[in-house]
Design a protein around this motif. Structure first.
Motif, PDB file in Angstrom:
ATOM      1  N   ASP A  27       5.178   3.752  -6.177  1.00  0.00           N
ATOM      2  CA  ASP A  27       4.900   5.187  -6.216  1.00  0.00           C
ATOM      3  C   ASP A  27       3.521   5.462  -6.813  1.00  0.00           C
ATOM      4  N   ALA A  28       3.193   4.773  -7.896  1.00  0.00           N
ATOM      5  CA  ALA A  28       1.880   4.952  -8.514  1.00  0.00           C
ATOM      6  C   ALA A  28       0.777   4.418  -7.612  1.00  0.00           C
ATOM      7  N   ILE A  29       1.050   3.303  -6.953  1.00  0.00           N
ATOM      8  CA  ILE A  29       0.063   2.735  -6.037  1.00  0.00           C
ATOM      9  C   ILE A  29      -0.198   3.683  -4.873  1.00  0.00           C
ATOM     10  N   ARG A  30       0.868   4.257  -4.325  1.00  0.00           N
ATOM     11  CA  ARG A  30       0.700   5.193  -3.215  1.00  0.00           C
ATOM     12  C   ARG A  30      -0.057   6.442  -3.654  1.00  0.00           C
ATOM     13  N   LEU A  51      -9.274   0.874   1.177  1.00  0.00           N
ATOM     14  CA  LEU A  51      -9.267   1.290  -0.220  1.00  0.00           C
ATOM     15  C   LEU A  51      -8.020   0.747  -0.894  1.00  0.00           C
ATOM     16  N   SER A  52      -8.164  -0.387  -1.554  1.00  0.00           N
ATOM     17  CA  SER A  52      -7.039  -1.045  -2.198  1.00  0.00           C
ATOM     18  C   SER A  52      -6.784  -0.391  -3.559  1.00  0.00           C
ATOM     19  N   PRO A  53      -5.650   0.258  -3.750  1.00  0.00           N
ATOM     20  CA  PRO A  53      -5.473   1.129  -4.916  1.00  0.00           C
ATOM     21  C   PRO A  53      -5.655   0.464  -6.271  1.00  0.00           C
ATOM     22  N   LEU A  54      -5.228  -0.774  -6.433  1.00  0.00           N
ATOM     23  CA  LEU A  54      -5.314  -1.404  -7.742  1.00  0.00           C
ATOM     24  C   LEU A  54      -6.724  -1.859  -8.082  1.00  0.00           C
ATOM     25  N   SER A  55      -7.556  -2.106  -7.082  1.00  0.00           N
ATOM     26  CA  SER A  55      -8.865  -2.699  -7.370  1.00  0.00           C
ATOM     27  C   SER A  55     -10.053  -1.829  -6.982  1.00  0.00           C
ATOM     28  N   ALA A 105       0.814  -1.214   0.000  1.00  0.00           N
ATOM     29  CA  ALA A 105       0.000   0.000   0.000  1.00  0.00           C
ATOM     30  C   ALA A 105       0.841   1.255   0.000  1.00  0.00           C
ATOM     31  N   ILE A 106       1.997   1.224   0.688  1.00  0.00           N
ATOM     32  CA  ILE A 106       2.866   2.395   0.758  1.00  0.00           C
ATOM     33  C   ILE A 106       4.309   1.951   0.538  1.00  0.00           C
ATOM     34  N   PRO A 107       5.174   2.850   0.091  1.00  0.00           N
ATOM     35  CA  PRO A 107       6.586   2.491  -0.049  1.00  0.00           C
ATOM     36  C   PRO A 107       7.209   2.168   1.307  1.00  0.00           C
ATOM     37  N   ILE A 108       8.069   1.159   1.320  1.00  0.00           N
ATOM     38  CA  ILE A 108       8.777   0.705   2.518  1.00  0.00           C
ATOM     39  C   ILE A 108      10.257   0.640   2.168  1.00  0.00           C
TER      40      ILE A 108
END
Length: 405
Positions: free
Chosen positions: A309-312, A383-387, A213-216
């Motif tokens: 980055d795009a997902i975040r 809120l799952s970014p890809l779906s 979900a976020i960069p780690i």
């Protein structure tokens, strides 16, 4: 169509990742909005074919030869793929194995195997996920150690100031969740890790609500140990195997307690004594869950393709939209936002609280809107970014407003 739904539709049309929602199995007619991807992600449309290919070819045709040809390496190979895609970690430090609970136990015990006798305290916060607290309490009982509890703001989470006031010369281990399972608050993992290290102790981060979900950046943060599940934002399916990260500097000193044949230096010799394999493989125990890794591998490939980055960016846009609608439609009805508003500390879900929300959640499910509920009074919008589509967020808020109104 309401103004909120029109705005959601417009945001979907301009979303750079709009086509990715179509890559997941569409919900049946009973589900109008799915907002629980932070508990269980949705399956990819082509996953059924991927699974069928594995069953018919890798398993069905290769049979036992599959172990020699590839499966023995999957715990490390899939771990390395996840590390590169979502953990900010170099190869050779991540394994796929077991459940999150088992890996927390193994890695906590491994971390504590490094302690000196005078370090007899484990630091954990009172609002961490229950399993984390239960496990670490059991470990403290096993080893005769003391727990130091940090009291946190339920709307936030663990902060550097709280940690700095608690850790010290008696600290043997610090355990916390990177993102609070209640509020979605993102802890400052880099600064907290630095503080714990300055006190002379290792850290164990639970990444269940942050991975995917976020960069780690585990390596840059100098994290010692980390665990996370595969079935939330990683979309690995119900009961998907978990992952464990052990910093390279600890791998040949720390000892995990569940010594099994898969972690042996020479597993097929079946010898009388246990000798740990060099490196991360020593943290394996039994036969890896190969079939369960197939969906996880597939989902990691999708994350690699899109990029964190795009997902975040999509995650923040979704939660911004949710908070905007909550302020407009729900706050006047007595609802309170129980998640951070600033981007720096907001994860992939937002929580709202209100009277009678257990019944509100039940009514939402009847109407085909699926968030989840956390006692005593919180509804989480995952809120799952890809779906997840923006229109689903708008629909959920509109339905909550209708129920409360």
């Amino acid at each position: 169509m309401t103004v909120a739904l029109e705005r959601g539709a417009e945001l979907d049309r301009s979303d750079p990742l709009r086509d990715h929602a179509d890559r997941f199995v569409p919900t049946d007619g009973s589900v109008r909005a799915y907002l629980d991807g932070n508990s269980l992600g949705r399956p990819a449309v082509d996953l059924a074919q991927v699974m069928a290919d594995f069953i018919n070819h890798s398993w069905g045709s290769r049979l036992i030869r599959g172990w020699d040809e590839e499966w023995m390496d999957w715990p490390l190979a899939v771990g390395d793929a996840l590390a590169a895609a979502a953990l900010g970690a170099a190869a050779g430090q991540t394994i796929i194995a077991d459940s999150t609970s088992v890996l927390i136990y193994k890695l906590a015990r491994a971390a504590l195997s490094l302690r000196s006798p005078e370090r007899d305290e484990i630091v954990v916060d009172v609002d961490n996920f229950p399993t984390d607290r239960y496990l670490i309490s059991g470990i403290a009982d096993e080893l005769g150690l003391r727990l130091r509890w940090i009291r946190t703001d339920a709307d936030l989470g663990i902060t550097p100031d709280l940690v700095a006031r608690t850790v010290g010369e008696r600290t043997a281990l610090f355990l916390a969740s990177h993102i609070s399972y209640r509020s979605g608050y993102i802890a400052d993992a880099a600064e907290i890790t630095r503080i714990v290290h300055a006190a002379g102790a290792p850290v164990l981060w639970d990444l269940c609500h942050s991975v995917g979900a976020i960069p780690i950046a585990l390596d840059n943060w100098q994290v010692d140990f980390a665990v996370g599940c595969g079935y939330k934002f990683l979309n690995g399916g119900p009961g998907a195997p978990a992952f464990g990260y052990v910093g390279a500097r600890h791998q040949d000193q720390a000892r995990q307690p569940l010594q099994g044949w898969m972690g042996h230096a020479r597993p097929f010799e079946m010898g009388p004594g246990y000798q740990p394999h060099p490196g991360i493989r020593s943290f394996l125990t039994g036969t890896p869950p190969i079939l369960a890794m197939v969906p996880l591998r597939h989902a990691i490939g999708m994350i690699t393709e899109v990029g964190l980055d795009a997902i975040r960016a999509k995650s923040l846009a979704l939660t911004d939209f949710a908070i905007e609608l909550i302020d407009e439609r729900l706050v006047p009805l007595g609802v309170r936002l129980a998640s951070p508003r600033d981007h720096e500390h907001r994860g992939g879900h937002v929580t709202i609280v209100g009277d009678g929300f257990a019944e509100v959640k039940d009514e939402l499910w009847k109407r085909g809107v699926l968030p989840d509920f956390r006692r005593p009074d919180g509804i989480r919008l995952g809120l799952s970014p890809l779906s997840t589509r923006f229109a689903e967020v708008a629909l959920a808020v509109e339905e909550i407003a209708d129920i409360l109104g």
